[in-house]
Design an enzyme around this catalytic site. Sequence first.
Site, PDB file in Angstrom:
ATOM      1  N   SER A 128       0.829  -1.206   0.000  1.00 16.21           N
ATOM      2  CA  SER A 128       0.000   0.000   0.000  1.00 16.21           C
ATOM      3  C   SER A 128       0.861   1.253   0.000  1.00 16.21           C
ATOM      4  O   SER A 128       1.954   1.269   0.556  1.00 16.21           O
ATOM      5  CB  SER A 128      -0.881   0.011   1.239  1.00 16.21           C
ATOM      6  N   LYS A 182      -5.070  -6.486   3.283  1.00 19.56           N
ATOM      7  CA  LYS A 182      -4.926  -5.362   2.345  1.00 19.56           C
ATOM      8  C   LYS A 182      -6.303  -4.953   1.796  1.00 19.56           C
ATOM      9  O   LYS A 182      -6.582  -3.763   1.614  1.00 19.56           O
ATOM     10  CB  LYS A 182      -3.983  -5.757   1.191  1.00 19.56           C
ATOM     11  N   HIS A 185      -7.963  -2.984   4.417  1.00 18.07           N
ATOM     12  CA  HIS A 185      -7.288  -1.685   4.427  1.00 18.07           C
ATOM     13  C   HIS A 185      -7.874  -0.783   3.336  1.00 18.07           C
ATOM     14  O   HIS A 185      -8.194   0.376   3.559  1.00 18.07           O
ATOM     15  CB  HIS A 185      -5.783  -1.899   4.206  1.00 18.07           C
ATOM     16  N   ASN A 186      -8.034  -1.331   2.133  1.00 19.37           N
ATOM     17  CA  ASN A 186      -8.576  -0.519   1.036  1.00 19.37           C
ATOM     18  C   ASN A 186     -10.019  -0.112   1.315  1.00 19.37           C
ATOM     19  O   ASN A 186     -10.419   1.010   1.013  1.00 19.37           O
ATOM     20  CB  ASN A 186      -8.513  -1.300  -0.283  1.00 19.37           C
ATOM     21  N   GLU A 189      -9.943   2.667   3.604  1.00 19.08           N
ATOM     22  CA  GLU A 189      -9.533   3.856   2.844  1.00 19.08           C
ATOM     23  C   GLU A 189     -10.761   4.482   2.151  1.00 19.08           C
ATOM     24  O   GLU A 189     -10.943   5.706   2.189  1.00 19.08           O
ATOM     25  CB  GLU A 189      -8.485   3.411   1.825  1.00 19.08           C
TER      26      GLU A 189
HETATM   27  P1  NBP Z   1      -0.913  -2.315 -13.617  1.00 17.76           P
HETATM   28  O1  NBP Z   1      -1.927  -2.889 -12.698  1.00 17.76           O
HETATM   29  O2  NBP Z   1      -1.339  -1.277 -14.584  1.00 17.76           O
HETATM   30  O3  NBP Z   1      -0.235  -3.533 -14.432  1.00 17.76           O
HETATM   31  C1  NBP Z   1       0.708  -3.258 -15.407  1.00 17.76           C
HETATM   32  C2  NBP Z   1       1.659  -4.432 -15.565  1.00 17.76           C
HETATM   33  O4  NBP Z   1       0.926  -5.612 -15.899  1.00 17.76           O
HETATM   34  C3  NBP Z   1       2.627  -4.173 -16.714  1.00 17.76           C
HETATM   35  O5  NBP Z   1       3.856  -4.739 -16.382  1.00 17.76           O
HETATM   36  C4  NBP Z   1       1.965  -4.900 -17.859  1.00 17.76           C
HETATM   37  O6  NBP Z   1       2.848  -5.269 -18.874  1.00 17.76           O
HETATM   38  C5  NBP Z   1       1.447  -6.117 -17.148  1.00 17.76           C
HETATM   39  N1  NBP Z   1       0.423  -6.827 -17.911  1.00 17.76           N
HETATM   40  C6  NBP Z   1      -0.833  -6.479 -18.251  1.00 17.76           C
HETATM   41 BR1  NBP Z   1      -1.641  -4.889 -17.831  1.00 17.76          BR
HETATM   42  N2  NBP Z   1      -1.480  -7.403 -18.961  1.00 17.76           N
HETATM   43  C7  NBP Z   1      -0.586  -8.393 -19.106  1.00 17.76           C
HETATM   44  C8  NBP Z   1      -0.653  -9.647 -19.755  1.00 17.76           C
HETATM   45  N3  NBP Z   1      -1.767 -10.064 -20.354  1.00 17.76           N
HETATM   46  N4  NBP Z   1       0.432 -10.433 -19.728  1.00 17.76           N
HETATM   47  C9  NBP Z   1       1.544 -10.025 -19.092  1.00 17.76           C
HETATM   48  N5  NBP Z   1       1.681  -8.837 -18.447  1.00 17.76           N
HETATM   49  C10 NBP Z   1       0.617  -8.032 -18.454  1.00 17.76           C
HETATM   50  O7  NBP Z   1       0.368  -1.773 -12.813  1.00 17.76           O
HETATM   51  P2  NBP Z   1       0.504  -1.041 -11.411  1.00 17.76           P
HETATM   52  O8  NBP Z   1      -0.425   0.119 -11.297  1.00 17.76           O
HETATM   53  O9  NBP Z   1       1.946  -0.826 -11.213  1.00 17.76           O
HETATM   54  O10 NBP Z   1       0.004  -2.135 -10.366  1.00 17.76           O
HETATM   55  C11 NBP Z   1       0.605  -3.405 -10.215  1.00 17.76           C
HETATM   56  C12 NBP Z   1      -0.202  -4.181  -9.191  1.00 17.76           C
HETATM   57  O11 NBP Z   1      -0.125  -3.479  -7.945  1.00 17.76           O
HETATM   58  C13 NBP Z   1      -1.688  -4.290  -9.518  1.00 17.76           C
HETATM   59  O12 NBP Z   1      -2.184  -5.504  -9.067  1.00 17.76           O
HETATM   60  C14 NBP Z   1      -2.305  -3.159  -8.743  1.00 17.76           C
HETATM   61  O13 NBP Z   1      -3.661  -3.411  -8.419  1.00 17.76           O
HETATM   62  C15 NBP Z   1      -1.440  -3.145  -7.491  1.00 17.76           C
HETATM   63  N6  NBP Z   1      -1.357  -1.845  -6.821  1.00 17.76           N
HETATM   64  C16 NBP Z   1      -1.307  -0.692  -7.528  1.00 17.76           C
HETATM   65  C17 NBP Z   1      -1.219   0.516  -6.862  1.00 17.76           C
HETATM   66  C18 NBP Z   1      -1.139   1.814  -7.627  1.00 17.76           C
HETATM   67  O14 NBP Z   1      -1.195   2.864  -6.983  1.00 17.76           O
HETATM   68  N7  NBP Z   1      -0.999   1.799  -8.934  1.00 17.76           N
HETATM   69  C19 NBP Z   1      -1.162   0.533  -5.464  1.00 17.76           C
HETATM   70  C20 NBP Z   1      -1.165  -0.675  -4.759  1.00 17.76           C
HETATM   71  C21 NBP Z   1      -1.258  -1.855  -5.449  1.00 17.76           C
HETATM   72  P3  NBP Z   1       3.055  -4.315 -20.150  1.00 17.76           P
HETATM   73  O15 NBP Z   1       3.980  -3.236 -19.715  1.00 17.76           O
HETATM   74  O16 NBP Z   1       3.628  -5.210 -21.157  1.00 17.76           O
HETATM   75  O17 NBP Z   1       1.690  -3.776 -20.534  1.00 17.76           O
END
Ligand code: NBP
Length: 481
Positions: A128, A182, A185-186, A189
């Site tokens: 988080s 988690k 937690h969300n 939030e």
């Molecule tokens: P995203 O949730 O947007 O995921 C992007 C990643 O997933 C990229 O590496 C992308 O590869 C890969 N991906 C996708 Br989309 N489809 C795919 C597929 N079919 N095959 C292989 N790879 C694939 O990224 P994020 O926002 O960094 O979040 C990552 C995780 O952390 C998620 O589960 C999210 O819920 C969680 N999270 C996010 C936050 C936040 O603030 N963003 C906070 C806490 C937790 P590519 O580059 O090739 O498209």
Amino acid sequence: MKANIGLIGLAVMGQNLVLNMSDHGFKVAVHNRSPDKTEDFLNGPAKDKGIIGAYSLDELLSSLELPRVVMLMVKAGEVVDHYIEQLVPLMTAGDIIIDGGNSLFTDTNRRTKALKEKNILYIGTGVSGGEEGARNGPSIMPGGNPDAWERVRAIFQSISAQVDNQPCCQWVGDNGAGHYVKMVHNGIEYGDMQLICEAYQLLSEGLGLSADECAGIFAQWNQGELSSYLIEITSNIMAYKDTDGAPLLEKILDTAGQKGTGKWTGINALDLGIPLTLIGESVFARCLSAMKDERVRAAERLPKPVKSYTGDKQAMIDAIRDALYASKIISYAQGFRLMREAAAEYQWSLNYGEIALMWRGGCIIRSAFLNDIKAAYTENPQLENLLLADFFVNAMQQTDGGWRKAVIAGIELGIPTPAFSSALAYYDGYRTARLPANLLQAQRDYFGAHTYERTDQPRGQFFHTDWTGYGGKTASSTYTV
Ligand code: NBP
């Protein structure tokens, strides 16, 4: 030199976690589905940091020390299963897969058990704090196969946020326990954000205060028991000016988005039969906000009370603060009560005080108030409900009058306060020894012969009455309403 950990998924969370690990002295290898993102990362933010780029999973695994640790930071859902399927044939017994995304805890239950059969150790962890947390210290909530914990503990506890020299990361429990915590937690939030929004509407629309005046009030509230990251950023948001000098906040369209973890929390609460009204209302409030066009049409057709607030403004500002604080206590009491039920249902041994400590730093709901929750569980680890701890009994007494006053003002002025008022309804229900469920049971017995227990007979004995004189004497055993 082999890498200590491999990370797959170089979007915002993955990149920042890698940089954080690297800063703490861990050697990291990275892989991403789209190779150009790996290239951009290695030539950009990761330049000269010794991070290893891998363009296939084979290459990634061969760059790791044994036992290998691979962390997924990819889109939750099928993508995680896809990577697990690809990784397992390349791994050997004792290797570890970590899913750091926002996965549904039931998926993590399933994956941990399935991988255990293959001697691969699985961790599902909540992370988080968004981008900033991932870069500088998130709250990390790991669960899964406990045999994996010692191997990854040093990495996780070094990169997590630290408060009072304690890492905001401890082992949560078996299987999906980390992702469950988690998820709650969300949900909390969602609740905290909705409560702040209700206070904002009462202050701005109800009392006619400007964005700058509201910013000042929130800044002041941030000095007291409400002190938290969300109150702090709310004050900053309210003070922020657009290029024309007007508050940007007032130009932002009032339709809220959501990604589903609040909804999951509500669904799980319904499944477990635990009232989680505040988070539920917060999810529904986002849904209602998203019905913008329909609301605009309804606003033209449905009358609003023609009343404005004429009382003492400062007294109402204080009442709104009380309503915010009391409702927040209800939300955390409901959330921790839900976790207690989940622990019993899914056979987890959750440490509620540790959970409160993990949320004190790095994450969006970090606040001074979590110390009070930790203290309550330190005093009594078996606490039935936070509301019954002396500190919170006292806080509820202090805020009761103001809370009711703010809710009444909302009702009279036609300003919706679903979280403030449903929290109050929960509180009044929770502290009521006798509720009208006697009538409910009578109704169920009247139309469906569902039987009832009597106040003048021992618990566990069930009675049926032929209420109309023409019903039978047989009680229903399967039909349930
Ligand atoms: P995203 O949730 O947007 O995921 C992007 C990643 O997933 C990229 O590496 C992308 O590869 C890969 N991906 C996708 Br989309 N489809 C795919 C597929 N079919 N095959 C292989 N790879 C694939 O990224 P994020 O926002 O960094 O979040 C990552 C995780 O952390 C998620 O589960 C999210 O819920 C969680 N999270 C996010 C936050 C936040 O603030 N963003 C906070 C806490 C937790 P590519 O580059 O090739 O498209």
